[in-house]
Enzyme design. Structure first.
Site, PDB file in Angstrom:
ATOM      1  N   TYR A  18       0.852  -1.193   0.000  1.00 51.30           N
ATOM      2  CA  TYR A  18       0.000   0.000   0.000  1.00 51.30           C
ATOM      3  C   TYR A  18       0.884   1.238   0.000  1.00 51.30           C
ATOM      4  O   TYR A  18       1.946   1.261   0.638  1.00 51.30           O
ATOM      5  CB  TYR A  18      -0.902   0.005   1.236  1.00 51.30           C
ATOM      6  CG  TYR A  18      -1.829   1.205   1.295  1.00 51.30           C
ATOM      7  CD1 TYR A  18      -2.850   1.350   0.363  1.00 51.30           C
ATOM      8  CD2 TYR A  18      -1.671   2.180   2.271  1.00 51.30           C
ATOM      9  CE1 TYR A  18      -3.692   2.452   0.400  1.00 51.30           C
ATOM     10  CE2 TYR A  18      -2.516   3.284   2.314  1.00 51.30           C
ATOM     11  CZ  TYR A  18      -3.518   3.413   1.377  1.00 51.30           C
ATOM     12  OH  TYR A  18      -4.353   4.506   1.408  1.00 51.30           O
TER      13      TYR A  18
ATOM     14  N   ASP B 278      -3.059   5.592  -2.787  1.00 49.52           N
ATOM     15  CA  ASP B 278      -4.019   6.597  -2.324  1.00 49.52           C
ATOM     16  C   ASP B 278      -3.992   7.781  -3.289  1.00 49.52           C
ATOM     17  O   ASP B 278      -2.996   8.490  -3.397  1.00 49.52           O
ATOM     18  CB  ASP B 278      -3.603   7.020  -0.915  1.00 49.52           C
ATOM     19  CG  ASP B 278      -4.505   8.072  -0.289  1.00 49.52           C
ATOM     20  OD1 ASP B 278      -5.426   8.565  -0.965  1.00 49.52           O
ATOM     21  OD2 ASP B 278      -4.274   8.393   0.891  1.00 49.52           O
TER      22      ASP B 278
ATOM     23  N   ASP C 263      -6.145  10.324  -3.039  1.00 47.54           N
ATOM     24  CA  ASP C 263      -6.846  11.417  -2.369  1.00 47.54           C
ATOM     25  C   ASP C 263      -8.213  11.678  -3.007  1.00 47.54           C
ATOM     26  O   ASP C 263      -8.958  10.751  -3.253  1.00 47.54           O
ATOM     27  CB  ASP C 263      -5.980  12.672  -2.341  1.00 47.54           C
ATOM     28  CG  ASP C 263      -4.876  12.607  -1.294  1.00 47.54           C
ATOM     29  OD1 ASP C 263      -4.964  11.748  -0.398  1.00 47.54           O
ATOM     30  OD2 ASP C 263      -3.922  13.406  -1.367  1.00 47.54           O
TER      31      ASP C 263
ATOM     32  N   HIS D 286      -7.434   4.366  -4.891  1.00 46.36           N
ATOM     33  CA  HIS D 286      -8.716   4.752  -4.305  1.00 46.36           C
ATOM     34  C   HIS D 286      -8.879   6.268  -4.298  1.00 46.36           C
ATOM     35  O   HIS D 286      -7.913   7.016  -4.164  1.00 46.36           O
ATOM     36  CB  HIS D 286      -8.930   4.145  -2.915  1.00 46.36           C
ATOM     37  CG  HIS D 286      -7.955   4.558  -1.858  1.00 46.36           C
ATOM     38  ND1 HIS D 286      -7.990   5.783  -1.243  1.00 46.36           N
ATOM     39  CD2 HIS D 286      -6.944   3.877  -1.273  1.00 46.36           C
ATOM     40  CE1 HIS D 286      -7.044   5.853  -0.327  1.00 46.36           C
ATOM     41  NE2 HIS D 286      -6.381   4.703  -0.334  1.00 46.36           N
TER      42      HIS D 286
ATOM     43  N   GLU E 220     -11.447   9.367  -2.718  1.00 50.60           N
ATOM     44  CA  GLU E 220     -12.332   9.569  -1.574  1.00 50.60           C
ATOM     45  C   GLU E 220     -13.352  10.667  -1.818  1.00 50.60           C
ATOM     46  O   GLU E 220     -13.260  11.437  -2.784  1.00 50.60           O
ATOM     47  CB  GLU E 220     -11.497   9.871  -0.332  1.00 50.60           C
ATOM     48  CG  GLU E 220     -10.753  11.185  -0.404  1.00 50.60           C
ATOM     49  CD  GLU E 220      -9.616  11.256   0.603  1.00 50.60           C
ATOM     50  OE1 GLU E 220      -9.594  12.218   1.395  1.00 50.60           O
ATOM     51  OE2 GLU E 220      -8.749  10.364   0.595  1.00 50.60           O
TER      52      GLU E 220
ATOM     53  N   CYS F 269      -6.613  13.978   7.172  1.00 54.84           N
ATOM     54  CA  CYS F 269      -6.554  12.585   7.555  1.00 54.84           C
ATOM     55  C   CYS F 269      -7.942  12.096   7.946  1.00 54.84           C
ATOM     56  O   CYS F 269      -8.680  12.784   8.658  1.00 54.84           O
ATOM     57  CB  CYS F 269      -5.585  12.400   8.712  1.00 54.84           C
ATOM     58  SG  CYS F 269      -5.632  10.743   9.438  1.00 54.84           S
TER      59      CYS F 269
ATOM     60  N   ARG G 270     -13.306   5.352  -1.626  1.00 61.06           N
ATOM     61  CA  ARG G 270     -13.233   5.536  -0.173  1.00 61.06           C
ATOM     62  C   ARG G 270     -14.325   6.507   0.246  1.00 61.06           C
ATOM     63  O   ARG G 270     -14.513   7.549  -0.382  1.00 61.06           O
ATOM     64  CB  ARG G 270     -11.863   6.081   0.219  1.00 61.06           C
ATOM     65  CG  ARG G 270     -11.800   6.523   1.684  1.00 61.06           C
ATOM     66  CD  ARG G 270     -10.425   6.991   2.078  1.00 61.06           C
ATOM     67  NE  ARG G 270     -10.491   8.088   3.035  1.00 61.06           N
ATOM     68  CZ  ARG G 270      -9.442   8.677   3.587  1.00 61.06           C
ATOM     69  NH1 ARG G 270      -8.228   8.267   3.290  1.00 61.06           N
ATOM     70  NH2 ARG G 270      -9.593   9.679   4.437  1.00 61.06           N
TER      71      ARG G 270
ATOM     72  N   GLU H 158     -13.900   4.371   5.633  1.00 59.80           N
ATOM     73  CA  GLU H 158     -12.925   4.931   6.562  1.00 59.80           C
ATOM     74  C   GLU H 158     -13.499   5.088   7.961  1.00 59.80           C
ATOM     75  O   GLU H 158     -14.680   5.409   8.143  1.00 59.80           O
ATOM     76  CB  GLU H 158     -12.427   6.281   6.040  1.00 59.80           C
ATOM     77  CG  GLU H 158     -11.382   6.974   6.908  1.00 59.80           C
ATOM     78  CD  GLU H 158     -10.080   6.195   7.006  1.00 59.80           C
ATOM     79  OE1 GLU H 158     -10.096   5.071   7.567  1.00 59.80           O
ATOM     80  OE2 GLU H 158      -9.037   6.717   6.565  1.00 59.80           O
TER      81      GLU H 158
ATOM     82  N   ASN I 229      -8.814  -0.187   7.323  1.00 56.33           N
ATOM     83  CA  ASN I 229      -7.632   0.635   7.544  1.00 56.33           C
ATOM     84  C   ASN I 229      -7.200   0.493   9.002  1.00 56.33           C
ATOM     85  O   ASN I 229      -7.844   1.022   9.901  1.00 56.33           O
ATOM     86  CB  ASN I 229      -7.956   2.099   7.225  1.00 56.33           C
ATOM     87  CG  ASN I 229      -6.757   3.016   7.441  1.00 56.33           C
ATOM     88  OD1 ASN I 229      -5.642   2.561   7.665  1.00 56.33           O
ATOM     89  ND2 ASN I 229      -6.998   4.320   7.364  1.00 56.33           N
TER      90      ASN I 229
END
Length: 302
Positions: free
Chosen positions: A48, A89, A91, A116, A118, A126, A161, A191, A213
């Site tokens: 990851y 990731d 974002d 992914h 989000e 975060c 996500r 998440e 996660n």
């Protein structure tokens, strides 16, 4: 030597096979290309690449300051260093729907197996901090549809996500996840789940793989891999763990150097030169160089 000998398409095929199989895919978070060698050697199924890690390595907080170029460059370096599939990731996709499509293609070119996107408002934060905001459902779905439309290799896994759980509660998170699947998401990253029961509820709600996660110091307890598998989780990430371990060791080493003027006391805990050379395959480079240097031009004039 030099890089992985496994093609990006093969890694994507393998990633989809792993997600479709019984069991759970374990993906520790890499913080350097070299760290992927250890992840692979220790028998994990994938790697990851965390957006937080990429931002933190640049000395910045994880609030959407990194650029697509920075992320794609790092993703390519990490993906090329391992035979394992890499999940990155992305974002919020780095902009509006057209930008999201470009993001997908840039990360495809980087050789990752999946990414992914989000549903936070940009600039994001975060997912385990309070005060985050999510976009409306229409915007969230546009991002995923744009990602799917931008994808050229159907093997690339596009994961959605959702951060809705920490904003509007579990029921809203389930509804958002279902809508994201309908928009074309291959997998769901819910998440900041608060319990194993919430993971089980998400598993029951969607018919695509789900991710857990397991980040330290976050909203979720650090459930074991077995416990997550037992409630139907398909994939678990440990996004910042290796960076935290390494930075802890670095800080302790610097404290020792400042206090004693030497790192002699730290030598027993260091990776040896021989082990480092083994990880970077120093011997293979040496053999290759000898072969080039010993090429006989006199006998190869054609």
């Amino acid at each position: 030597m030099l890089s992985s000998t496994v093609t990006a398409s093969e890694k994507r095929r393998r990633f989809r096979e792993l997600l479709a199989a019984d069991g759970i895919v374990r993906m520790p978070g890499a913080f350097t290309p070299l760290s992927t060698r250890l992840i692979q050697e220790k028998g994990f199924e994938g790697v990851y690449l965390s957006g937080a890690v990429m931002a933190n390595e640049l000395g910045m907080p994880d609030i959407g300051l990194t650029t697509l170029t920075e992320v794609a460059t790092r993703a390519a370096q990490v993906a090329s260093a391992t035979d394992l599939p890499v999940l990155v990731d992305a974002d919020t996709g780095f902009g509006e729907p057209m930008n999201v499509a470009r993001t997908v293609q840039a990360l495809e070119d980087a050789g990752v197996a999946g990414l992914h996107i989000e549903d936070q408002v940009n600039p994001k934060r975060c997912g385990h901090l309070d005060g985050k905001e999510v976009v409306d459902e229409r915007t969230a779905l546009q991002r995923i549809r744009a990602a799917v439309q931008g994808r050229r290799d159907p093997g690339l896994v596009i994961m959605a996500r959702t951060d809705v759980r920490g904003v509007s509660g579990m029921r809203a998170a389930v509804d958002r996840a279902k809508a994201l699947v309908d928009a074309g998401a291959d997998a769901i990253f819910p998440e900041a789940m608060a319990s194993l029961e919430e993971f089980a509820a998400m598993r029951a709600a969607v018919d695509v793989p789900i991710l857990a996660n397991m980040t330290e110091f976050g909203k979720s307890d650090l459930f074991t891999v077995d416990a997550l598998r037992d409630v139907g989780v398909d994939l678990v990430i440990f996004p910042v763990s290796l960076l935290r371990i390494a930075m802890g060791a670095i800080e302790r080493g610097l404290d020792e150097l400042a206090a004693s003027g030497s790192l002699q006391a730290e030598v027993p805990t260091m990776q040896t030169r021989a082990r480092l050379y083994e990880l970077v395959d120093y011997a293979a480079y040496s053999t290759f160089d000898d072969g080039v240097a010993s090429f006989d031009l006199q006998n190869n004039r054609s």
